[in-house]
Design a protein around this motif. Structure first.
Motif, PDB file in Angstrom:
ATOM      1  N   UNK A 110       0.829  -1.200   0.000  1.00 47.01           N
ATOM      2  CA  UNK A 110       0.000   0.000   0.000  1.00 47.01           C
ATOM      3  C   UNK A 110       0.865   1.252   0.000  1.00 47.01           C
ATOM      4  N   UNK A 111       1.890   1.248   0.857  1.00 48.70           N
ATOM      5  CA  UNK A 111       2.802   2.395   0.924  1.00 48.70           C
ATOM      6  C   UNK A 111       3.403   2.715  -0.443  1.00 48.70           C
ATOM      7  N   UNK A 112       3.900   1.665  -1.098  1.00 48.45           N
ATOM      8  CA  UNK A 112       4.508   1.866  -2.407  1.00 48.45           C
ATOM      9  C   UNK A 112       3.485   2.450  -3.385  1.00 48.45           C
ATOM     10  N   UNK A 113       2.251   1.904  -3.352  1.00 49.19           N
ATOM     11  CA  UNK A 113       1.227   2.367  -4.297  1.00 49.19           C
ATOM     12  C   UNK A 113       0.835   3.807  -3.997  1.00 49.19           C
ATOM     13  N   UNK A 114       0.717   4.138  -2.722  1.00 49.68           N
ATOM     14  CA  UNK A 114       0.365   5.520  -2.382  1.00 49.68           C
ATOM     15  C   UNK A 114       1.511   6.466  -2.741  1.00 49.68           C
ATOM     16  N   UNK A 115       2.741   5.982  -2.554  1.00 54.34           N
ATOM     17  CA  UNK A 115       3.890   6.798  -2.945  1.00 54.34           C
ATOM     18  C   UNK A 115       3.820   7.087  -4.436  1.00 54.34           C
ATOM     19  N   UNK A 116       3.426   6.076  -5.198  1.00 48.84           N
ATOM     20  CA  UNK A 116       3.284   6.273  -6.641  1.00 48.84           C
ATOM     21  C   UNK A 116       2.137   7.243  -6.930  1.00 48.84           C
ATOM     22  N   UNK A 117       1.055   7.096  -6.177  1.00 51.62           N
ATOM     23  CA  UNK A 117      -0.111   7.949  -6.414  1.00 51.62           C
ATOM     24  C   UNK A 117       0.245   9.426  -6.291  1.00 51.62           C
ATOM     25  N   UNK A 118       1.021   9.745  -5.272  1.00 49.85           N
ATOM     26  CA  UNK A 118       1.272  11.178  -5.046  1.00 49.85           C
ATOM     27  C   UNK A 118       2.167  11.794  -6.114  1.00 49.85           C
ATOM     28  N   UNK A 119       2.806  10.963  -6.911  1.00 53.32           N
ATOM     29  CA  UNK A 119       3.626  11.524  -7.995  1.00 53.32           C
ATOM     30  C   UNK A 119       2.789  11.869  -9.222  1.00 53.32           C
TER      31      UNK A 119
END
Ligand SMILES: [Mn+2]
Ligand SMILES: [Mn+2]
Lengths: 271, 229, 229, 229, 229, 271, 229, 229
Positions: free
Chosen positions: E68-77
């Protein structure tokens, strides 16, 4: 275009233009007042809603008295806003601006009747509500601010605003939603008397509304369905209380509860 | 005949029609008033204390139905008998409500489903379209569906009032009603929609019976009922 | 009678009703088809060349109305005579259209307004409600309003086709119609709305007459007309 | 006071309110009837022959306004004086129409715009809200906008009737009206919508004046008018 | 710049916006997939056998939160940092769900309410709007409400699984939560609606606790709990 | 009920209650700000609408310059309101409150682009609009009023508000309605050049919108129909001008108009 | 080819299409009738007495499915095989209902979930789109969700009828179903909405199991079941 | 096969379906972009200056249709040929638009109605459903109705641009189209509604022709046209 000029001969000081200028003023004044009333109405709505939220805290809060006092202060603040509305309406036909202020007044009825129910376990009448909406000119500053323009200053030192029966009915209809919430809250808090009281009271209101039926305006009839649903939720809650209470003889109940309270206390001590 | 003469004649017809509608509206208003009074009366049965009074309440309601009869008798004089469906919309709603109220009274009295014939008798109208002011079948069915939903509420409140046997009897009744409706091939939109609501009533009552049953209260009810009847 | 027997009886009634509606729908479809054919035929009058053929077109249309009569005769056999208003919605639209078509033919033939009686004769139905399948007054009026709008179009196209006298006659006719309608106290929503459209037709024709008049073409038309008639 | 007593009181208030509305509706209906009669009378001016009779038509209309006065006097007795806006919607439409009719009469008589005060006098009501049953400013303005649209029609029909000077006078009048309306800040309501229509009336009259001037008919008109007045 | 150039530029802006949304949607889909996996994992606790495995299930869920962290990190970019609320609707729903899942894990681990700060840490986002992709307070609260409803279900299933102490602890927890929520002034929006549901969760748990206490099972539970912890 | 008391042990100073108290503050602050913005937006809407009405007076009024100046003053007043909005939004994500302010901003776009068209016969860009919405802290009083709370005071002495492309598009879509009104007014006033100019301009905007088509948000596509109708009205007006102009050779037109103007003058002299 | 010839050809195509739809509608009506009969049959299992007869009821239902097969066989002859989705809406609703009924029968017989293949076999249609008239996957899933809700009702009524073991088995089954659905990534709006209803069925059954468990009835059930199976 | 295996299989099917839809959506987006470009191009003909460039504009549009062909060719590869109607809604709107654009080009080039066959050729799709990706008849008709409304606008703007003969030709064309549509028996709601709009187009063009005719401009046009052709 060359034809433009020819139109300039509309004399801007003709009697027609003079009266239309006065129309402009009249319409703008009216619209401005309407707009001010809409804003006041929004304020009234918001503060009334917050009063209702505050009052819901009573079922979980030991300091019921304190909350009631606080709600009284809040409602007084709302009435100060209504006073401003009433001031705007001095000398006016309030129905001309009714659409602007109606939402706020309904929400006020909801809040004030909720408080009244909590205090007295009965329904506030429209008369009693309106009694609190008679205002006197106490603030000297205001009086000196508008000494000449307002003809009512000297003759009448009080003015009032009357909640219409329909606004009252609509406010009471919404009140039933809050009562339903209060009922479910009570059950959740282990209060077994309030739900039955509430179901009794709500049923009376429901019977009242069905007695009026569709003789009222459309907005009133429209609320009947939600009202019926609220009543059903309250009746179901009472039903559940009864059914689960059936598994143990009445005289044991107190015992059970105290045991349970003890349990929880111990439990909390552990965690 | 000149155009304007023609239109004067036409206006005569239109006026007559509007007068009829005005008359109908007036009678319908008094009917609605009476219906509301019966409703308020019967809603008393949901109150805890109301359960003892059911027979008295039914008697009172029966009296009100006398007024209904008179008002319906007056209604049918307001328009030509063969134009029932021309003005149907005017009284449709109140008639459905009266069917419900009559059906409720009959249920409270005898715990049976009022027949279409019996309703028409209570209302003082005809069972048969050919014979005059009658009860449209869809209006009858619509009133019956309202009864079902009222009974599911009654089941709940009976329990609250400590009467555990009534829900069982209501459950049987509603099930029969549900089977009856399933025999119908409903096209009519509004009736169909209302019928879809019946299954929630059925479910609700089943849950009440369940609650009683799992707590052994239905047995208690059964033995009570055994004694009572 | 058990509940399920009761519902079986009720289903019988419902089925009968649905069968009737199905039968009615079928006949109404053939009526719509015939109406469309008459419309296509009469639309020809707007075309430049069509103005000479008006009498011939009217004769042909009259023939089609024979078929309409047969179809309407069939329609009235499909349901009990005293339930006209129960099924009214099914044929309402097509009947209004047929009224318009009949009124258009009569106007083209004689430049007069067809009476309600005359329309019913053309359609082979009753003028009088008591005597059977009749023409509701609002449907008659609705058809007439369609005629007004068609005539405003005809006025425009007459000018294009070089016929400058017809718009003047249409203007007189529409004015009379407008006065007629002003005698009516319309309550009915949809009819009222359609009537509001009439004033646009009146205005449109007044503008056509204005256009002719300012160019001196209306005088020309008057003398023509004098010669023609 | 118990809850049910409270609701009985409220029901009483609501019933009283409806009775008032019923009473109002009745008077408004007679007003509508009178208004329709005045309208029919004044519509005559658009017809060719009607142009000579204008003064006579105006006199007759004035008589009808006597009836209007009586009816409005009756209307104001039907509800508490300080609740004008509570029931405003009931008479709003007919009052706008009466304003139009009064303004039309005054225009035909004197070719001036009736003032708000003058209208209220013709209608026998107050100019000032504080003094009683008055004329809302938006209703006055709405009636005036109907006048503008009627006058654009009159301009067209004047030409047809051979009166070439009236359109020029109407043009001047409407232009001044248009300038007046431009001073107003209207909300997005029905008045705004109706005001948008004024532009088209102005445009239409401008077109008529143009038509006259390119044909030299406006000169003719001017000299006529000189002689007439 | 010509009008058409301006619109080409605007179209460019709109297209860019849609591209951003498309990108966001894709990431959100993978987030939804991961959330569904965590949910399936945690649903196991309701099953009888699941109660022993809670710690293991929590560990596994914690692993998923890494994804989830990785996906959210991607989302914010995917969008400009200061336009969070422009695209809020896209991830609102899944974020609420993730808050719930994180809160559920934390509850199962420590029987405490996860703080807003702790949730953001688990999700690898910011607690503070100014610092970047953050957790809106309403989304946090919404997720917490889902927790309450899940816990009421857990209380029921705990009893089925023979764990009589957990319902008591849940009861205490939910009561505190309820007191917290009562402090809030909510608007008439979806959060308010969801909050209304909390009352029913509280009620349900109260009923469970009642059931346990009248059977003396809560005493048993208390002594058990004493031993367990 | 006796069970009530047991619930009182929810400690009002527990960490949970402490955070919920902060949530209460946070939510109330947010809602209050939203409400203030709604009110500002209403003010902006009303004043923008009045500016538009003022600008329509130009087609009949000889004092065009004066009206333009007046409109400039009005728009400046609107911008002062927008400045307040911008102030509220300092440090915020404006999209969080966009729904509150969007209606006002759209109406402002409509007003300002209308004025711009009248002055330049061209379409104002969103850039140019936003350029006017950069505010500097000139009023010393305001600065001293809020010296501590606002961290932006000292570092940045300017702040701005950006109309979004979508708000811009929606404002321009409404502008076309005003342009249509202006066109019909022009025809009624005998101005034969403006309608053709307007039809050209409107067509460009229409082409622009159909180029964008349904790639924009739903609200934009929804306006397409009204836009098309406005264009049709303008095209029909031009058609009428052309058709009626066809009855007389072009070179005679000036003649005709001067004659007509003369007529009207004479007419007026008589009445 | 002239325009009118073109349109005559086009009309031919339109008529053919309408005829197909009419034919389809007729067959669908008979299907609905049969479905209603099966439903009535199976509803009997909720009644107290009905629990013994389950096998017999299932056998009878199986017979009715013979009629369904014939009707569906007739349906597929009414339109070209590759236009399934053109007319899909006509039979979609009844097909979902038949899936439910087949799934219900299979559950009652074997307490397992009917596979898509098995349903198609019962209905006499194809499992595979390429091979002809098939069962759309969403229709299959929709029918299964109806089964879930029926089973939650059955759990309640089993308890009333004194069968305490069935709810436990239903609970296990529904949980499996719920896990299954959680594997799906549903986009489709109506299916998604119906799936959201599943969690209420799960919860309901969990509460039934809870009720049995807290009263020690589930143990009783378990030992019973042990004996029975 | 276990329930969860079953659902994994089902999810596979659902995913495949969603992927197809995603693919289709992408191609449809590019089609819409191309369609919008063609539209912008052709809208240039309404500009005064645009009338000379018609042939050049048509040539350019033809080029764009090359792109359309490629995109449609790509579209048909995205899904099984026999599931056209399953995904029809996705491309329905853009296909109607493309029909209109093709019909507009053909009209501008040759002033004839494009046949269904010709459109499919321009779009590179099949005329015949059996042969693959085809043009649904209702989509064809819908596009043609859009053409009618565009031509009524063109008639108006032609006059503004000083071309008096084009409106006459458009009038003839639209009349033929109207007769054609009257041959159809339209059931479909949306198409029927759009067809009702056609009569406004017909009327609008008749009024244009009227305006030209009464000013003698149609004769001028006729002689011009005589010379031109
Ligand atoms: Mn409320
Ligand atoms: Mn605007």
């Amino acid at each position: 275009g060359q034809r433009k000029d020819e139109k300039d001969n509309v004399n801007s000081s003709s009697s027609l233009m003079v009266s239309f200028k006065s129309f402009q003023l009249e319409l703008d004044t009216r619209h401005d007042k309407y707009e001010r009333l809409v804003k006041l109405s929004r304020d009234i709505t918001i503060e009334s809603k917050r009063t209702i939220f505050l009052l819901h805290r009573i079922t979980s809060d030991p300091n019921g008295e304190e909350i009631l006092n606080e709600s009284e202060a809040k409602l007084e603040a709302v009435r100060q806003k209504i006073k401003q509305v009433a001031q705007e309406l001095i000398g006016e036909d309030m129905y001309q601006f009714h659409r602007a202020i109606s939402p706020g007044l309904q929400e006020y009825v909801e809040a004030v009747s909720f408080q009244y129910f909590i205090k007295t376990r009965s329904l506030i009448s429209v008369k009693e509500i309106n009694k609190q909406l008679i205002f006197t000119m106490e603030d000297k500053e205001e009086e000196t601010n508008t000494p000449s323009s307002n003809p009512y200053d000297k003759q009448l030192c009080t003015w009032s605003l009357k909640v219409t029966p329909v606004d009252y009915l609509l406010g009471v209809a919404d009140l039933t939603g809050e009562l339903m919430r209060m009922c479910i809250n009570s059950v959740g808090n282990g209060d077994i008397d309030t739900p039955f009281e509430l179901s009794q009271f709500l049923r009376q209101i429901y019977d009242g509304f069905s007695y009026i039926g569709n003789t009222g305006p459309y907005e009133v009839s429209k609320k009947l369905y939600t009202l019926k649903q609220s009543l059903a939720k309250v009746e179901n809650a009472c039903y559940t209380l009864k059914v689960r209470g059936s598994e143990i003889p009445k005289h044991m109940l107190a015992d059970v509860f105290s045991t349970k309270a003890e349990m929880i206390d111990r439990e909390e001590g552990l965690s | 005949m000149s155009v304007s003469e023609m239109f004067i004649t036409l206006q005569g017809v239109l006026t007559a029609d509007q007068d009829i509608r005005e008359e109908i509206r007036k009678v319908v208003q008094t009917l609605e008033q009476t219906a509301r009074e019966i409703l308020t009366l019967l809603q008393g049965v949901h109150q805890g204390a109301g359960f003892q009074d059911i027979p008295k309440k039914c008697l009172k309601a029966r009296e009100h139905f006398g007024a209904v009869k008179t008002q319906l008798a007056s209604l049918k004089t307001k328009f030509p008998a063969d134009q029932y469906y021309r003005f149907h919309e005017h009284w449709r709603f109140v008639l459905q409500r009266l069917v419900f109220l009559a059906a409720f009274v009959v249920y409270l009295e005898t715990e049976t489903l009022v027949t279409r014939e019996a309703v028409t008798e209570i209302l003082g109208i005809e069972a048969d379209r050919e014979r005059g002011f009658h009860l449209d079948i869809e209006d009858y069915l619509s009133g019956i569906l309202t009864l079902a939903s009222e009974l599911s509420r009654l089941a709940v409140n009976s329990v609250t009032a400590g009467d555990y046997s009534r829900p069982l009897r209501i459950s049987t009744f509603i099930n029969e009603l549900d089977s009856g409706f399933r025999l119908l091939n409903l096209k009519n939109d509004s009736l169909r929609k209302r019928y879809d609501g019946l299954k929630y009533d059925v479910k609700k009552i089943e849950e009440v019976v369940y609650d009683l049953s799992i707590r052994g209260l239905s047995k208690e009810a059964a033995s009570d009922a055994g004694g009572e009847k």
